[in-house]
Design an enzyme around this catalytic site. Structure first.
Site, short mmCIF file in Angstrom:
data_model
loop_
_atom_site.label_atom_id
_atom_site.label_comp_id
_atom_site.label_asym_id
_atom_site.label_seq_id
_atom_site.Cartn_x
_atom_site.Cartn_y
_atom_site.Cartn_z
N GLY A 46 0.48 -1.57 0.25
CA GLY A 46 0.01 0.08 -0.05
C GLY A 46 1.17 1.41 -0.34
N GLN A 51 2.98 10.13 0.98
CA GLN A 51 4.75 9.03 0.98
C GLN A 51 5.39 8.99 0.05
OE1 GLN A 51 2.47 5.45 2.30
NE2 GLN A 51 4.35 4.75 3.41
N CYS A 94 6.03 0.23 7.07
CA CYS A 94 5.46 1.15 6.94
C CYS A 94 7.07 1.31 5.67
CB CYS A 94 5.71 2.56 7.39
SG CYS A 94 4.86 4.21 6.91
N LEU A 95 6.76 1.66 3.89
CA LEU A 95 7.96 2.37 3.55
C LEU A 95 8.41 3.17 3.98
CD1 LEU A 95 5.50 1.50 0.15
CD2 LEU A 95 7.60 0.30 1.27
N HIS A 136 -4.14 2.00 7.67
CA HIS A 136 -3.19 2.17 7.88
C HIS A 136 -3.32 3.94 6.92
CE1 HIS A 136 1.91 1.74 7.41
NE2 HIS A 136 1.22 2.24 6.50
N GLU A 137 -3.55 3.41 5.53
CA GLU A 137 -3.14 4.23 4.37
C GLU A 137 -3.89 5.44 4.61
OE1 GLU A 137 -0.75 4.15 2.53
OE2 GLU A 137 -0.47 2.02 3.00
N HIS A 140 -2.87 7.98 6.87
CA HIS A 140 -1.40 8.83 6.18
C HIS A 140 -1.67 10.42 5.50
CE1 HIS A 140 2.19 6.93 6.27
NE2 HIS A 140 1.93 5.12 5.88
ZN LIG Z 1 2.55 3.38 5.49
#
Ligand SMILES: [Zn+2]
Length: 176
Positions: A46, A51, A94-95, A136-137, A140
């Site tokens: 995701g 991000q 998380c990226l 989660h997204e 963000h």
């Molecule tokens: Zn993340």
């Protein structure tokens, strides 16, 4: 299509609240394709637009397994309209916080409204990994990170580690 550089903790960009998309056009569709390419390259399941430094309410998800065909999903202006009382826990990563994982408990299922790449409105009931990933997204898009859901002690440790890493990291953009 192009792979975009990822924004990494403790970059303050990650704390920005993203703005709703007002116009879905070819430029925006190209951007969602870039987001997917960036996510696959990372690799991740995701990615939120913030991000890659774009404060827009867009996220992409692909939960297909390695041996399955790709199943990209694009969510524009996603909104959680209902959450279950029942909760479930997943080990999240998380990226933007590479190589750190922690168990996070969230509502086990959610209903989410969103627009697709053509601007068509949808409402889905998500459970399991998709429910966690969407939450989660969507976090963000509100400047919230998964480490905000763990203990303050653990969170402070992670932030400290990433601040140190950022200091030691050579500049990613060279002025040449
Ligand atoms: Zn993340």
């Amino acid at each position: 299509m192009s792979i975009k550089p990822l924004v990494i903790l403790p970059d303050p960009i990650l704390r920005q609240v993203s703005k709703p998309v007002e116009r879905i056009d070819d430029q925006l569709r190209t951007f969602t394709a870039d987001m997917l390419e960036t996510m696959y390259d990372a690799p991740g399941i995701g990615l939120a637009a913030i991000q890659v430094g774009e404060p827009l309410r867009i996220l992409v998800i692909d939960l297909s397994k390695e041996d399955e065909e790709k199943a990209p999903q694009v969510f524009i202006n996603p909104e959680i309209v209902a959450s279950s009382d029942e909760r479930s826990a997943y080990e999240e990563g998380c990226l933007s916080i590479p190589d750190y994982y922690a168990e996070v408990e969230r509502p086990a299922s959610v209903r989410v409204t969103y627009l697709d790449r053509e601007g068509k409105a949808h409402e889905i009931a998500a459970e399991g990994l998709l429910a966690t990933c969407l939450q989660h997204e969507i976090d963000h898009l509100n400047g919230v990170l998964f480490i905000d859901h763990i203990s303050k002690l653990k969170r402070d440790m992670v932030i400290k580690r990433f601040k140190k890493l950022a200091k030691d990291r050579p500049p990613s953009k060279l002025a040449i």
